[in-house]
Design a protein around this motif. Sequence first.
Motif, PDB file in Angstrom:
ATOM      1  N   UNK A   6      31.911  42.060  33.825  1.00  0.00           N
ATOM      2  CA  UNK A   6      32.368  43.395  34.195  1.00  0.00           C
ATOM      3  C   UNK A   6      33.880  43.511  34.006  1.00  0.00           C
ATOM      4  N   UNK A   7      34.327  44.713  33.823  1.00  0.00           N
ATOM      5  CA  UNK A   7      35.733  45.014  33.565  1.00  0.00           C
ATOM      6  C   UNK A   7      36.658  44.411  34.611  1.00  0.00           C
ATOM      7  N   UNK A   8      36.270  44.468  35.885  1.00  0.00           N
ATOM      8  CA  UNK A   8      37.165  43.987  36.934  1.00  0.00           C
ATOM      9  C   UNK A   8      37.458  42.497  36.824  1.00  0.00           C
ATOM     10  N   UNK A   9      36.503  41.720  36.352  1.00  0.00           N
ATOM     11  CA  UNK A   9      36.703  40.279  36.199  1.00  0.00           C
ATOM     12  C   UNK A   9      37.748  40.012  35.109  1.00  0.00           C
ATOM     13  N   UNK A  10      37.618  40.703  33.999  1.00  0.00           N
ATOM     14  CA  UNK A  10      38.568  40.533  32.893  1.00  0.00           C
ATOM     15  C   UNK A  10      39.974  40.946  33.334  1.00  0.00           C
ATOM     16  N   UNK A  11      40.080  42.078  34.006  1.00  0.00           N
ATOM     17  CA  UNK A  11      41.395  42.547  34.439  1.00  0.00           C
ATOM     18  C   UNK A  11      42.018  41.616  35.478  1.00  0.00           C
ATOM     19  N   UNK A  12      41.191  40.995  36.305  1.00  0.00           N
ATOM     20  CA  UNK A  12      41.718  40.018  37.260  1.00  0.00           C
ATOM     21  C   UNK A  12      42.480  38.917  36.529  1.00  0.00           C
ATOM     22  N   UNK A  13      41.934  38.483  35.396  1.00  0.00           N
ATOM     23  CA  UNK A  13      42.566  37.411  34.623  1.00  0.00           C
ATOM     24  C   UNK A  13      43.771  37.942  33.857  1.00  0.00           C
ATOM     25  N   UNK A  14      43.588  39.022  33.123  1.00  0.00           N
ATOM     26  CA  UNK A  14      44.670  39.534  32.286  1.00  0.00           C
ATOM     27  C   UNK A  14      45.896  39.939  33.094  1.00  0.00           C
ATOM     28  N   UNK A  15      45.661  40.496  34.276  1.00  0.00           N
ATOM     29  CA  UNK A  15      46.768  40.991  35.101  1.00  0.00           C
ATOM     30  C   UNK A  15      47.127  40.025  36.231  1.00  0.00           C
ATOM     31  N   UNK A  16      46.453  38.863  36.245  1.00  0.00           N
ATOM     32  CA  UNK A  16      46.684  37.830  37.261  1.00  0.00           C
ATOM     33  C   UNK A  16      46.631  38.422  38.674  1.00  0.00           C
ATOM     34  N   UNK A  17      45.562  39.181  38.907  1.00  0.00           N
ATOM     35  CA  UNK A  17      45.407  39.845  40.207  1.00  0.00           C
ATOM     36  C   UNK A  17      44.919  38.867  41.266  1.00  0.00           C
ATOM     37  N   UNK A  18      45.712  38.738  42.292  1.00  0.00           N
ATOM     38  CA  UNK A  18      45.355  37.883  43.427  1.00  0.00           C
ATOM     39  C   UNK A  18      44.656  38.733  44.476  1.00  0.00           C
ATOM     40  N   UNK A  19      43.727  38.178  45.201  1.00  0.00           N
ATOM     41  CA  UNK A  19      43.331  36.773  45.271  1.00  0.00           C
ATOM     42  C   UNK A  19      42.166  36.426  44.341  1.00  0.00           C
ATOM     43  N   UNK A  20      41.938  37.254  43.333  1.00  0.00           N
ATOM     44  CA  UNK A  20      40.739  37.125  42.488  1.00  0.00           C
ATOM     45  C   UNK A  20      40.955  36.290  41.223  1.00  0.00           C
ATOM     46  N   UNK A  21      42.192  36.044  40.873  1.00  0.00           N
ATOM     47  CA  UNK A  21      42.531  35.424  39.587  1.00  0.00           C
ATOM     48  C   UNK A  21      41.798  34.110  39.337  1.00  0.00           C
ATOM     49  N   UNK A  22      41.905  33.161  40.253  1.00  0.00           N
ATOM     50  CA  UNK A  22      41.352  31.814  40.039  1.00  0.00           C
ATOM     51  C   UNK A  22      39.855  31.834  39.768  1.00  0.00           C
ATOM     52  N   UNK A  23      39.097  32.554  40.594  1.00  0.00           N
ATOM     53  CA  UNK A  23      37.644  32.607  40.396  1.00  0.00           C
ATOM     54  C   UNK A  23      37.285  33.309  39.087  1.00  0.00           C
ATOM     55  N   UNK A  24      38.031  34.341  38.748  1.00  0.00           N
ATOM     56  CA  UNK A  24      37.746  35.059  37.509  1.00  0.00           C
ATOM     57  C   UNK A  24      38.039  34.186  36.287  1.00  0.00           C
ATOM     58  N   UNK A  25      39.089  33.371  36.353  1.00  0.00           N
ATOM     59  CA  UNK A  25      39.367  32.409  35.276  1.00  0.00           C
ATOM     60  C   UNK A  25      38.194  31.438  35.143  1.00  0.00           C
ATOM     61  N   UNK A  26      37.692  30.960  36.270  1.00  0.00           N
ATOM     62  CA  UNK A  26      36.554  30.032  36.244  1.00  0.00           C
ATOM     63  C   UNK A  26      35.324  30.694  35.614  1.00  0.00           C
ATOM     64  N   UNK A  27      35.101  31.967  35.921  1.00  0.00           N
ATOM     65  CA  UNK A  27      33.962  32.689  35.330  1.00  0.00           C
ATOM     66  C   UNK A  27      34.111  32.738  33.814  1.00  0.00           C
ATOM     67  N   UNK A  28      35.282  33.117  33.338  1.00  0.00           N
ATOM     68  CA  UNK A  28      35.480  33.194  31.887  1.00  0.00           C
ATOM     69  C   UNK A  28      35.414  31.815  31.240  1.00  0.00           C
ATOM     70  N   UNK A  29      35.749  30.779  31.984  1.00  0.00           N
ATOM     71  CA  UNK A  29      35.690  29.416  31.453  1.00  0.00           C
ATOM     72  C   UNK A  29      34.262  28.932  31.243  1.00  0.00           C
ATOM     73  N   UNK A  30      33.304  29.604  31.855  1.00  0.00           N
ATOM     74  CA  UNK A  30      31.901  29.216  31.658  1.00  0.00           C
ATOM     75  C   UNK A  30      31.490  29.336  30.185  1.00  0.00           C
ATOM     76  N   UNK A  31      32.204  30.144  29.426  1.00  0.00           N
ATOM     77  CA  UNK A  31      31.859  30.325  28.009  1.00  0.00           C
ATOM     78  C   UNK A  31      32.030  29.031  27.219  1.00  0.00           C
ATOM     79  N   UNK A  32      32.730  28.066  27.771  1.00  0.00           N
ATOM     80  CA  UNK A  32      32.908  26.773  27.101  1.00  0.00           C
ATOM     81  C   UNK A  32      31.635  25.929  27.148  1.00  0.00           C
ATOM     82  N   UNK A  33      30.715  26.291  28.029  1.00  0.00           N
ATOM     83  CA  UNK A  33      29.468  25.543  28.162  1.00  0.00           C
ATOM     84  C   UNK A  33      28.531  25.925  27.013  1.00  0.00           C
TER      85      UNK A  33
END
Length: 136
Positions: A6-33
């Motif tokens: 969802x859009x909010x997850x991507x924006x959390x990462x791109x805009x480094x929105x706290x307190x959501x940034x770390x978990x959203x980075x982890x979600x996007x990192x799942x694509x490495x699997x």
Amino acid sequence: MKILIDTNIVLDVMLKREPFYRLSVEVLSLSKRDNVEEYVSASAITDIYYLAYRQLRDKGLVKKLMKELLMVVSVAGVSEQEIQNAINLEWNDFEDSVQYSVAFLQEMDGIVTRNLRDYKEADIKVWEPEELLSLF
């Protein structure tokens, strides 16, 4: 597993929105699997660009961030079929109904979002970041 981000997850990462940034980075990192494919809908791409630019006010930086995003996720097309389905859903938020229609009609396993209430009528799985990450 095929997941619509969802859009909010991507924006959390791109805009480094706290307190959501770390978990959203982890979600996007799942694509490495090997067993995870992550998608952002084509309609969300334009929203993400617009919202990121509105906050950052730097076209070059936003384009760089978009290129980095596209190295991690694939873009799921939005056709007339998804739009027609979204219209027929009669949800309160049309953007959410389009996102859902993309995931549903393209037979994705689910959607990851921070706003579960936006998808309360969904017939596919909808995870919050913590819940999705717990599966791995």
